[in-house]
Design a protein around this motif. Structure first.
Motif, PDB file in Angstrom:
ATOM      1  N   LEU A  35      35.800  50.329  33.968  1.00  0.00           N
ATOM      2  CA  LEU A  35      36.695  51.435  33.618  1.00  0.00           C
ATOM      3  C   LEU A  35      37.603  51.053  32.456  1.00  0.00           C
ATOM      4  CD1 LEU A  35      37.858  54.250  34.214  1.00  0.00           C
ATOM      5  CD2 LEU A  35      39.375  53.162  35.890  1.00  0.00           C
ATOM      6  N   VAL A  36      38.101  49.824  32.479  1.00  0.00           N
ATOM      7  CA  VAL A  36      38.951  49.361  31.382  1.00  0.00           C
ATOM      8  C   VAL A  36      38.155  49.339  30.083  1.00  0.00           C
ATOM      9  CG1 VAL A  36      40.259  47.416  30.457  1.00  0.00           C
ATOM     10  CG2 VAL A  36      40.490  48.031  32.867  1.00  0.00           C
ATOM     11  N   GLY A  37      36.921  48.829  30.124  1.00  0.00           N
ATOM     12  CA  GLY A  37      36.082  48.832  28.932  1.00  0.00           C
ATOM     13  C   GLY A  37      35.888  50.229  28.377  1.00  0.00           C
ATOM     14  N   LEU A  38      35.767  51.205  29.263  1.00  0.00           N
ATOM     15  CA  LEU A  38      35.604  52.599  28.855  1.00  0.00           C
ATOM     16  C   LEU A  38      36.893  53.158  28.260  1.00  0.00           C
ATOM     17  CD1 LEU A  38      33.235  54.762  29.264  1.00  0.00           C
ATOM     18  CD2 LEU A  38      34.615  55.614  31.157  1.00  0.00           C
ATOM     19  N   ILE A  39      38.024  52.827  28.896  1.00  0.00           N
ATOM     20  CA  ILE A  39      39.320  53.365  28.472  1.00  0.00           C
ATOM     21  C   ILE A  39      39.757  52.827  27.120  1.00  0.00           C
ATOM     22  CG2 ILE A  39      41.799  53.337  28.995  1.00  0.00           C
ATOM     23  CD1 ILE A  39      41.073  53.535  31.952  1.00  0.00           C
ATOM     24  N   VAL A  40      39.575  51.522  26.907  1.00  0.00           N
ATOM     25  CA  VAL A  40      40.088  50.918  25.667  1.00  0.00           C
ATOM     26  C   VAL A  40      39.141  51.109  24.490  1.00  0.00           C
ATOM     27  CG1 VAL A  40      41.355  49.201  27.005  1.00  0.00           C
ATOM     28  CG2 VAL A  40      39.090  48.610  26.105  1.00  0.00           C
ATOM     29  N   ALA A  41      37.937  51.610  24.718  1.00  0.00           N
ATOM     30  CA  ALA A  41      36.992  51.852  23.631  1.00  0.00           C
ATOM     31  C   ALA A  41      37.580  52.865  22.644  1.00  0.00           C
ATOM     32  CB  ALA A  41      35.671  52.363  24.188  1.00  0.00           C
ATOM     33  N   PRO A  42      37.300  52.693  21.350  1.00  0.00           N
ATOM     34  CA  PRO A  42      37.886  53.569  20.337  1.00  0.00           C
ATOM     35  C   PRO A  42      37.303  54.983  20.279  1.00  0.00           C
ATOM     36  CG  PRO A  42      36.347  52.040  19.320  1.00  0.00           C
ATOM     37  CD  PRO A  42      36.469  51.629  20.754  1.00  0.00           C
ATOM     38  N   GLY A 154      28.617  39.018  36.303  1.00  0.00           N
ATOM     39  CA  GLY A 154      29.894  39.654  36.604  1.00  0.00           C
ATOM     40  C   GLY A 154      30.722  39.954  35.380  1.00  0.00           C
ATOM     41  N   ALA A 155      30.313  39.403  34.227  1.00  0.00           N
ATOM     42  CA  ALA A 155      31.074  39.608  32.993  1.00  0.00           C
ATOM     43  C   ALA A 155      30.604  40.822  32.196  1.00  0.00           C
ATOM     44  CB  ALA A 155      30.981  38.353  32.125  1.00  0.00           C
ATOM     45  N   PHE A 156      29.457  41.383  32.548  1.00  0.00           N
ATOM     46  CA  PHE A 156      28.905  42.503  31.779  1.00  0.00           C
ATOM     47  C   PHE A 156      29.599  43.862  31.982  1.00  0.00           C
ATOM     48  CE2 PHE A 156      24.926  39.939  31.209  1.00  0.00           C
ATOM     49  CZ  PHE A 156      24.888  40.029  29.827  1.00  0.00           C
ATOM     50  N   PRO A 157      30.183  44.167  33.154  1.00  0.00           N
ATOM     51  CA  PRO A 157      30.713  45.516  33.375  1.00  0.00           C
ATOM     52  C   PRO A 157      31.643  46.079  32.303  1.00  0.00           C
ATOM     53  CG  PRO A 157      30.587  44.397  35.456  1.00  0.00           C
ATOM     54  CD  PRO A 157      30.215  43.390  34.410  1.00  0.00           C
TER      55      PRO A 157
END
Length: 308
Positions: A35-42, A154-157
């Motif tokens: 979710l964080v990866g999705l949120i911080v994406a530009p 575990g690092a890919f999400p």
């Protein structure tokens, strides 16, 4: 699966047993970092698309957990920490665990492709394969570096979340991946220090078993030192900011202090106080990752309000 026999009790499984098969505690970390990866994406993502992306990433994580429990049922049965899991306890049969794992794997990958893009789906498929096959079936029982290499799963999400939004991989996504990848060894080796008898009984070649606690303590310190520049680099990256940078400095100072305390200990001291330092380090390591990724969300919010 190995030839070891897993005792199966005849009893009807409940919904909670099938849910436990998906490793919900692990899934919560997967969901949060994705979710964080999705949120911080530009690239902004429609809320419904974002919800679907996180849902199917979570399903993929659950599929990995089910496949892991299916294959590892024999060693789970002899480890105190895992003996009550659904398969070794007989609540779910191995065939059911395998069927659920395979079905959810296919469902999650196909639906993520339809909801976002093929690259995100391919990355999810690779993650499931890496965890279920490369780590669970091969590395875990073969090398003491199992958790180092296997930690990639575990690092890919967060990278999958980023790719679901942008369709590409960037330096920022790689740094989020690297943060979890470097955090994983000290996190699990701290657990292995005070749970070594479990791994001994199960015949799992964890570093504590093959090289001893002294070497494991040194490795924990080494990986913690290597983790510091990654965390600081993430704070200085395009998705970082003042909150992430301060969090990186504060959290890693504490983490490094804990790793040094573990490294300095001798076995007589460790046995005397039941590995209290290792347990405290392990528990903090859980908060460490959530706080780091929470700081990224805080900086993204500040950017959204035009503060930074």
């Amino acid at each position: 699966m190995t030839d070891a026999t897993v005792t199966i009790r005849e009893q009807e499984a409940q919904f909670g047993d099938y849910f436990a098969l998906l490793k919900p505690r692990v899934m919560s970390l997967v969901v949060f970092t994705a979710l964080v990866g999705l949120i911080v994406a530009p690239v902004p993502v429609h809320p419904f698309v974002g919800f679907c992306a996180i849902l199917f990433i979570a399903v993929g994580a659950g599929a990995s957990g089910a496949l892991n429990m299916w294959w590892d049922a024999d060693i789970d049965a002899v480890m105190r920490r895992t003996a009550k899991r659904p398969v070794p306890s007989g609540k779910v049969t191995p065939d059911e665990a395998l069927a659920i794992g395979v079905a959810l794997s296919g469902l999650s990958v196909v639906m993520l492709a339809l909801a976002t893009n093929l690259m995100a789906a391919a990355l999810l498929a690779f993650t499931i394969f890496f965890y279920a096959v490369i780590y669970t079936m091969w590395l875990k029982r073969w090398t003491p570096q199992n958790i180092v290499i296997g930690g990639a799963a575990g690092a890919f999400p967060p990278m999958i979340g980023w790719v679901a939004a942008t369709g590409s991989i960037s330096v920022e996504a790689a740094l989020m991946f690297a943060l979890i990848f470097m955090w994983t060894p000290p996190h699990f080796w701290a657990l292995a220090l005070f749970m070594r008898s479990d791994y001994d009984d199960a015949g799992v070649p964890m570093l504590t078993v093959t090289h001893g606690r002294r070497v494991t303590r040194t490795h924990i310190l080494a990986y913690t030192v290597l983790l510091v520049p990654v965390a600081v680099g993430l704070g200085l990256s395009g998705v970082g900011g003042p909150v992430t940078l301060v969090a990186a400095l504060a959290l890693n100072a504490w983490f490094l202090k804990g790793a040094i305390a573990i490294w300095r200990r001798d076995e007589a001291t460790a046995e005397a106080d039941a590995y209290a330092v290792e347990k405290r380090f392990f528990r903090f390591s859980l908060s460490y990752l959530f706080l780091h990724f929470g700081a990224l969300v805080a900086d993204a919010a500040l950017r959204g309000f035009g503060v930074i």
